[in-house]
Structures are given as C-alpha cells and as structure tokens.
Write a protein that holds these residues in place. Structure first.
Motif, PDB file in Angstrom:
ATOM      1  N   VAL A 152       0.866  -1.182   0.000  1.00 19.06           N
ATOM      2  CA  VAL A 152       0.000   0.000   0.000  1.00 19.06           C
ATOM      3  C   VAL A 152       0.900   1.229   0.000  1.00 19.06           C
ATOM      4  O   VAL A 152       1.812   1.334   0.822  1.00 19.06           O
ATOM      5  N   LYS A 194      -4.367  -0.633  -7.759  1.00 21.34           N
ATOM      6  CA  LYS A 194      -5.716  -0.316  -7.302  1.00 21.34           C
ATOM      7  C   LYS A 194      -5.680   1.059  -6.638  1.00 21.34           C
ATOM      8  O   LYS A 194      -4.620   1.501  -6.163  1.00 21.34           O
ATOM      9  N   THR A 206      -1.792  -0.880  -3.862  1.00 20.51           N
ATOM     10  CA  THR A 206      -2.947   0.000  -3.726  1.00 20.51           C
ATOM     11  C   THR A 206      -2.446   1.404  -3.429  1.00 20.51           C
ATOM     12  O   THR A 206      -1.632   1.603  -2.529  1.00 20.51           O
ATOM     13  N   VAL A 222      -7.248  -1.663   3.655  1.00 18.02           N
ATOM     14  CA  VAL A 222      -6.305  -2.430   2.819  1.00 18.02           C
ATOM     15  C   VAL A 222      -4.960  -2.563   3.512  1.00 18.02           C
ATOM     16  O   VAL A 222      -4.183  -3.483   3.202  1.00 18.02           O
TER      17      VAL A 222
END
Length: 290
Positions: free
Chosen positions: A150, A207, A173, A217
């Motif tokens: 992330v 994403k 992400t 996430v």
C-alpha cells in the motif's frame, strides 16, 4: 561479493570486469560516462569508478548531442552512457535515447533495453526498479508472489513508487485523501513520458482508493509506503493509523528526503521501530538523476 551493475554515482559492471562509463550534460541536461578500473577479486575489497562528463551548451543542437552519443558508442574504452533527463525542450528526447547503444544503456531507456527486460533476456537493468525488487525481497523474502503493498500519497513520488512495484509484478494500492486524486495519479502513470511503466498492460496491478474509506487495505499489506507531504504532524498521524491497522511483521517505510528517522519514529514503540525504515527514491522514480 554481490555482482554489481551500479556503483558510486550511477553504474558499474560486474566485479570481475573493468569498465568505464560517460555523462553528457548542459546546464539543463547531462550525459555521463563512468570508468571502472580493474576490480579486485578479493572478497570485501572495494573497487572504484572513474567518470567523466561531456557538458554541452544548453542550446546544443540535436545533431551535436547525437553525434557525441555515436562517438561514445564507438569508443571501446566506454562501457556505459547516461543521458541526463529531462532534455532541453528544443531537443527530441526519444530520438536521442535511441541513439544510445543498448550494450551501453545503463539506464535501460532504449526500446531494445526495455524489450530485453520484458522478455527476460540478458542485458543491463535500470537501477531504480532493480533496487525496488532487491529491497522488497530483502524485507519480504525471495518469493514476492502474493505480496501486497500500500502506498499512501499519490503525488510524484508515491505514484512513481507504485509504478515501479507494478513493473515488478507486485500488486499495489495507491491511497490519497480522495479517490479522485488517486485516479488522476493512475492516469498520469499510464500516460507518463518517459514511461514509468515498462509494460502499460500492468497498470491493472494498481488499485486506487482514499484514506478515509479504504484504509482497511493496510490490514493485509506486507509493506506500507508513506509518501505524503513533508510535514511531521501529518506523518505522525498517518503512522498512528498504520500501526493500529497493520498485521504483525509488516514493513512500514517513509519516502522522506529531509526528516531524520529519529524524528519520524519518536512516537513509535520499540517493537514498531523494528519494522520501520526510510526508503528514499530519487525523482523521477524510474529515471534517477544524481
């Protein structure tokens, strides 16, 4: 010793060989070459690198730049060439890049170099994505399949880091204050020139979301990269949220270029500090200018 392709200012050959590389520059751009003397075969003995710079006028013509590139291509004493980007606006950057011999293209910018990389064929690998993979494997293990990252902050650095993870086939992400900000960052990645993505079809590995609605996430992430504005209060607030949500053993890093790690981590526990580090990427991320 680990075989190296990068050393000192930018690049190196394997430790068992000798090499010389070159940098060309004006006040706005440069092309560099580096020269490596014969490397010692003794384990742990460092080897040096000589470099020389060809500094052109800022108003140098396309022909002058490409002629110099051709001359360096033909010079057997030169093993690597770096073209400092971005070039002055009146120059054709793509044309100049393609003049570099793929065998001396230490940044991996030519179409031939990118093709070798994509097809898994032998060739010089660009340092920044290679460094991303080395760092990730060091922290997460040699097998990166199934790992998730992330990136918080979708500005120039955050989006660039996300693109490099994408190039390494690692799902990522990208979060920001609003999903629309992350979406625009993803569009910039896809349309970037020079390209941040080696293969544009990999864009689906990225994403997007926002910090308020999609922060969960972080729960399953193996690596959380903080790439927000250089304000310590904002960073501390982000870290508090991350360490409350992350799974045990997940790596948390900051992309700061100016704040000491002691200051960044002052509110963390001793156990949290063991999983915290700074991972600084140069700007722009794929084309690292030193």
């Amino acid at each position: 010793p680990v075989p190296l392709r990068r050393c000192g200012s930018r690049s190196a050959r394997r430790a068992s060989s000798s090499a010389r590389n070159a940098l060309i520059s004006t006040s706005s751009f440069s092309m560099q070459s580096t020269r490596l003397p014969s490397a010692s075969s003794q384990v742990g003995v460092p080897y040096g690198m000589n470099s020389f710079t060809h500094r052109l006028r800022e108003d140098a013509s396309q022909q002058q730049v490409e002629s110099l590139l051709d001359k360096l291509n033909q010079d057997d004493t030169v093993d690597g060439i770096l073209l400092q980007l971005p070039l002055p606006k009146h120059l054709d950057e793509a044309s100049a890049i393609e003049c570099i011999s793929p065998d001396k293209d230490v940044d991996g910018l030519t179409e031939a170099s990118a093709s070798r990389l994509t097809l898994g064929k032998p060739g010089i690998r660009p340092c920044t994505p290679s460094g991303c993979v080395i760092l990730a494997k060091h922290a997460l293990g040699d097998d990166l399949s199934g790992k998730n990252v992330v990136v918080i902050g979708s500005g120039t650095m955050g989006s660039g880091i996300a693109a490099q993870l994408c190039n390494a086939n690692i799902p990522v992400t990208l979060l920001d204050l609003k999903t629309e900000i992350s979406r625009k960052a993803k569009e910039r990645i896809f349309n970037s020139r020079p390209p941040l993505l080696i293969d544009k079809s990999k864009i689906d590995n990225i994403k997007i979301g926002n910090i308020s609605d999609d922060f969960n996430v972080v729960n399953d992430a193996d690596w959380i990269v903080e790439a927000v504005v250089e304000r310590i209060d904002i960073k501390h607030n982000i870290y508090e949220k991350i360490f409350k949500s992350r799974k045990k053993g997940a790596i948390v890093s900051s992309n700061t270029s100016s704040i000491p790690i002691k200051v960044l981590s002052q509110n963390l526990s001793d156990d949290e500090k063991k999983d915290f580090c700074i991972t600084h990427f140069f700007n722009p991320v794929r084309y690292m200018g030193l």
